[in-house]
Design an enzyme around this catalytic site. Structure first.
Site, PDB file in Angstrom:
ATOM      1  N   SER A  59       0.848  -1.196   0.000  1.00  0.00           N
ATOM      2  CA  SER A  59       0.000   0.000   0.000  1.00  0.00           C
ATOM      3  C   SER A  59       0.883   1.246   0.000  1.00  0.00           C
ATOM      4  O   SER A  59       2.053   1.176   0.418  1.00  0.00           O
ATOM      5  CB  SER A  59      -0.846  -0.019   1.284  1.00  0.00           C
ATOM      6  OG  SER A  59      -1.492   1.214   1.468  1.00  0.00           O
ATOM      7  N   TYR A 117      -1.894  -0.006  11.007  1.00  0.00           N
ATOM      8  CA  TYR A 117      -2.131  -0.487   9.636  1.00  0.00           C
ATOM      9  C   TYR A 117      -0.896  -0.244   8.771  1.00  0.00           C
ATOM     10  O   TYR A 117      -0.431  -1.136   8.052  1.00  0.00           O
ATOM     11  CB  TYR A 117      -3.362   0.195   9.023  1.00  0.00           C
ATOM     12  CG  TYR A 117      -3.574  -0.200   7.567  1.00  0.00           C
ATOM     13  CD1 TYR A 117      -3.974  -1.490   7.244  1.00  0.00           C
ATOM     14  CD2 TYR A 117      -3.337   0.705   6.532  1.00  0.00           C
ATOM     15  CE1 TYR A 117      -4.140  -1.881   5.907  1.00  0.00           C
ATOM     16  CE2 TYR A 117      -3.509   0.332   5.204  1.00  0.00           C
ATOM     17  CZ  TYR A 117      -3.900  -0.955   4.896  1.00  0.00           C
ATOM     18  OH  TYR A 117      -4.066  -1.339   3.576  1.00  0.00           O
TER      19      TYR A 117
HETATM   20  N1  LIG Z   1      -8.788  -0.294  -0.774  1.00  0.00           N
HETATM   21  C1  LIG Z   1      -7.719   0.474  -0.795  1.00  0.00           C
HETATM   22  O1  LIG Z   1      -7.806   1.707  -0.882  1.00  0.00           O
HETATM   23  C2  LIG Z   1      -6.334  -0.145  -0.737  1.00  0.00           C
HETATM   24  C3  LIG Z   1      -5.232   0.672  -1.045  1.00  0.00           C
HETATM   25  C4  LIG Z   1      -3.953   0.120  -0.994  1.00  0.00           C
HETATM   26  C5  LIG Z   1      -3.783  -1.215  -0.639  1.00  0.00           C
HETATM   27  N2  LIG Z   1      -4.883  -1.979  -0.338  1.00  0.00           N
HETATM   28  C6  LIG Z   1      -4.656  -3.391  -0.021  1.00  0.00           C
HETATM   29  O2  LIG Z   1      -5.381  -4.145  -0.982  1.00  0.00           O
HETATM   30  C7  LIG Z   1      -5.878  -5.344  -0.388  1.00  0.00           C
HETATM   31  C8  LIG Z   1      -7.378  -5.450  -0.573  1.00  0.00           C
HETATM   32  O3  LIG Z   1      -8.003  -4.325   0.040  1.00  0.00           O
HETATM   33  P1  LIG Z   1      -9.595  -4.138  -0.008  1.00  0.00           P
HETATM   34  O4  LIG Z   1      -9.850  -2.694  -0.085  1.00  0.00           O
HETATM   35  O5  LIG Z   1     -10.174  -5.036  -1.027  1.00  0.00           O
HETATM   36  O6  LIG Z   1      -9.978  -4.639   1.450  1.00  0.00           O
HETATM   37  P2  LIG Z   1     -11.212  -5.570   1.903  1.00  0.00           P
HETATM   38  O7  LIG Z   1     -11.250  -5.507   3.406  1.00  0.00           O
HETATM   39  O8  LIG Z   1     -12.439  -5.219   1.158  1.00  0.00           O
HETATM   40  O9  LIG Z   1     -10.734  -7.008   1.452  1.00  0.00           O
HETATM   41  C9  LIG Z   1      -9.817  -7.777   2.194  1.00  0.00           C
HETATM   42  C10 LIG Z   1     -10.331  -9.201   2.204  1.00  0.00           C
HETATM   43  O10 LIG Z   1      -9.393 -10.001   2.954  1.00  0.00           O
HETATM   44  C11 LIG Z   1     -10.146 -10.920   3.710  1.00  0.00           C
HETATM   45  N3  LIG Z   1      -9.372 -11.366   4.869  1.00  0.00           N
HETATM   46  C12 LIG Z   1      -9.097 -10.679   6.012  1.00  0.00           C
HETATM   47  N4  LIG Z   1      -8.381 -11.449   6.840  1.00  0.00           N
HETATM   48  C13 LIG Z   1      -8.198 -12.636   6.214  1.00  0.00           C
HETATM   49  C14 LIG Z   1      -7.541 -13.838   6.560  1.00  0.00           C
HETATM   50  N5  LIG Z   1      -6.921 -13.970   7.742  1.00  0.00           N
HETATM   51  N6  LIG Z   1      -7.535 -14.860   5.668  1.00  0.00           N
HETATM   52  C15 LIG Z   1      -8.182 -14.756   4.471  1.00  0.00           C
HETATM   53  N7  LIG Z   1      -8.842 -13.644   4.107  1.00  0.00           N
HETATM   54  C16 LIG Z   1      -8.835 -12.597   4.955  1.00  0.00           C
HETATM   55  C17 LIG Z   1     -11.401 -10.149   4.139  1.00  0.00           C
HETATM   56  O11 LIG Z   1     -12.444 -11.047   4.528  1.00  0.00           O
HETATM   57  C18 LIG Z   1     -11.703  -9.361   2.884  1.00  0.00           C
HETATM   58  O12 LIG Z   1     -12.601 -10.056   2.062  1.00  0.00           O
HETATM   59  C19 LIG Z   1      -5.426  -5.307   1.064  1.00  0.00           C
HETATM   60  O13 LIG Z   1      -4.221  -6.032   1.173  1.00  0.00           O
HETATM   61  C20 LIG Z   1      -5.186  -3.829   1.323  1.00  0.00           C
HETATM   62  O14 LIG Z   1      -4.261  -3.655   2.363  1.00  0.00           O
HETATM   63  C21 LIG Z   1      -6.156  -1.475  -0.384  1.00  0.00           C
END
Ligand SMILES: NC(=O)c1ccc[n+]([C@@H]2O[C@H](COP(=O)([O-])OP(=O)(O)OC[C@H]3O[C@@H](n4cnc5c(N)ncnc54)[C@H](O)[C@@H]3O)[C@@H](O)[C@H]2O)c1
Length: 325
Positions: A133, A157
Site C-alpha cells: 500500500s 495499519y
Molecule cells: N482499498 C484500498 O484503498 C487499498 C489501497 C492500498 C492497498 N490496499 C490493499 O489491498 C488489499 C485489498 O483491500 P480491499 O480494499 O479489497 O480490502 P477488503 O477488506 O475489502 O478485502 C480484504 C479481504 O481479505 C479478507 N481477509 C481478512 N483477513 C483474512 C484472513 N486472515 N484470511 C483470508 N482472508 C482474509 C477479508 O475477509 C476481505 O474479504 C489489502 O491487502 C489492502 O491492504 C487497499
C-alpha cells in the site's frame, strides 16, 4: 510514449490463479476480471458471507479459510497447481487496525509469510503479486513517494503493510521467488462496502439523508485510484513479471493528481447533490499528505490511471444509488 493495452487474453486463458482476499473489494473485482479473461480462478477468503453486492461467478471456486492457517494454505496449494497468486487478503481497515493491532499484524505480517512459505513449497508458481500500500511508506517530508523511498509505517495499519512489503521483498531476494509488489493509493468505486472509508461513507450518508462527519480538517491529501485501474495494475504487473524480470520489485500506482478530502467531497457533491457534510477536525496521528510517483509503472508496465475523477465518481454515485436503494 505509446500506452499499450494492459490485458493479454492469451496469457490468462486456462491459467490457474489464486486470489486471497477475493471476497473483498479489490480481490472480488480482480477475481471477476480474471475469470472474464478465462483464467481458472480460486478465491481464498476468511469471510463466510460473500460481498453483499454480488455472488462470485459460478466458474470461480471459493475456499473459505484464513491465510494465518498453515494447514489450509498447504491444503489449497497441494490441491490446485496455481501458476499465478495474488495476495490481497488483509486487515485493510485503518480504524480496525488501531483498535486491534494484534489482528492487523497477525493477518498482514504472519499471513504473508505463511502464504509465501506455502508457495515456496510449490515451485511451479510463476508469479506472485502481493498487495502492499502507499501507507507502507509512512510519513515522509519529501513527496511524492518513489519506489526507493524508505518503508516506515508507524501506525498499526501502516506498519503492518510495511511488514507485508518487506516480507515479500525478503522472499524474492533470499529465495529467488517470483514476487512483485503493488503499492496503490486509495482505491474507490463500485463494490466498496467498507463503510468506514471516506467515499463509501459519503455515498451512504447521502442515501440515508444524514450529514457526513469528516474527522480531519478536510485538507488531508491522498491519491485516489478507480477500481478498474487498480485491477488493471495487478493484472499488468503479473503479466509482465517474467518477461521483464520484475521479481523483487515494487510498483507505485496512483493518479498523479492527489486530492484533498474537500476535493473528493466536491466530486461526490457534483455526482450526487444531496451530499451534506461537516468538518470536525478531530483526527489525530494521521499522515496529512501522501501521494505517489507512478512513472515507473507507466514506463515499465504501460499502466496509467485511465478513469478520470469525473467519470469515476459519476459511476460510483450510480452504483451506490442502485445498491443502497
Ligand atoms: N482499498 C484500498 O484503498 C487499498 C489501497 C492500498 C492497498 N490496499 C490493499 O489491498 C488489499 C485489498 O483491500 P480491499 O480494499 O479489497 O480490502 P477488503 O477488506 O475489502 O478485502 C480484504 C479481504 O481479505 C479478507 N481477509 C481478512 N483477513 C483474512 C484472513 N486472515 N484470511 C483470508 N482472508 C482474509 C477479508 O475477509 C476481505 O474479504 C489489502 O491487502 C489492502 O491492504 C487497499
Amino acid at each position: 510514449m505509446k500506452i499499450i493495452a494492459v490485458k493479454d487474453r492469451n496469457f490468462w486463458r486456462n491459467r490457474s490463479v489464486l486470489v486471497t482476499g477475493g471476497a473483498g473489494f479489490i480481490g472480488y473485482a480482480l477475481a471477476h476480471k480474471l475469470a472474464e479473461l478465462n483464467a481458472k480462478v480460486t478465491v481464498l477468503d476468511i469471510k463466510s458471507n460473500l460481498p453483499a453486492h454480488g455472488r462470485l461467478r459460478s466458474d470461480i471456486a471459493f475456499v473459505r479459510g484464513s491465510v494465518t492457517s498453515k494447514k489450509k494454505l498447504h491444503w489449497i496449494f497441494s490441491r490446485r497447481k496455481f501458476k499465478t497468486v495474488f495476495h490481497l487478503a488483509a486487515e485493510a481497515i485503518v480504524g480496525r487496525s488501531n483498535n486491534n493491532p494484534e489482528r492487523a499484524l497477525e493477518t498482514n505480517a504472519r499471513g504473508t509469510w505463511l502464504l509465501l512459505e506455502a508457495a515456496r513449497a510449490h515451485n511451479e508458481i510463476e508469479e506472485i503479486v502481493v498487495a502492499s500500500s502507499d501507507k507502507a511508506y509512512g510519513s515522509h517530508e519529501k513527496l511524492p513517494y518513489h519506489e526507493q523511498s524508505a518503508l516506515r509505517g508507524l501506525n498499526p495499519y501502516d506498519c503492518s503493510k510495511s511488514c507485508t512489503d518487506l516480507i515479500a521483498q525478503m522472499y524474492a531476494h533470499s529465495f529467488g521467488m517470483p514476487i512483485a509488489i503493488v503499492r496503490c493509493g486509495n482505491v474507490y468505486g463500485p463494490g466498496d462496502t467498507n463503510w468506514s472509508r471516506l467515499i463509501p461513507d459519503a455515498f451512504r450518508s447521502t442515501a440515508k439523508k444524514k450529514v457526513l462527519d469528516i474527522r480531519s480538517d478536510g485538507k488531508f491529501l491522498r491519491d485516489y485510484v478507480y477500481i478498474d485501474d487498480a485491477v488493471d495494475a495487478y493484472i499488468a504487473l503479473a503479466q509482465k513479471m517474467r518477461s521483464k524480470l520484475l521479481s523483487g520489485q515494487a510498483f507505485n500506482f496512483g493518479n498523479n493528481d492527489p486530492l484533498q478530502v474537500v476535493d473528493v467531497l466536491a466530486y461526490i457533491g457534483k455526482a450526487d447533490p444531496r451530499l451534506k457534510y461537516r468538518i470536525l477536525n478531530i483526527a489525530k496521528n494521521e499522515i496529512r499528505e501522501q501521494y505517489l510517483d507512478s512513472s515507473k509503472a507507466r514506463k515499465i508496465l504501460g499502466w496509467r490511471a485511465r478513469v478520470s475523477y469525473a467519470t469515476g465518481f459519476k459511476q460510483s454515485a450510480k452504483w451506490y444509488a442502485d445498491f443502497l436503494g
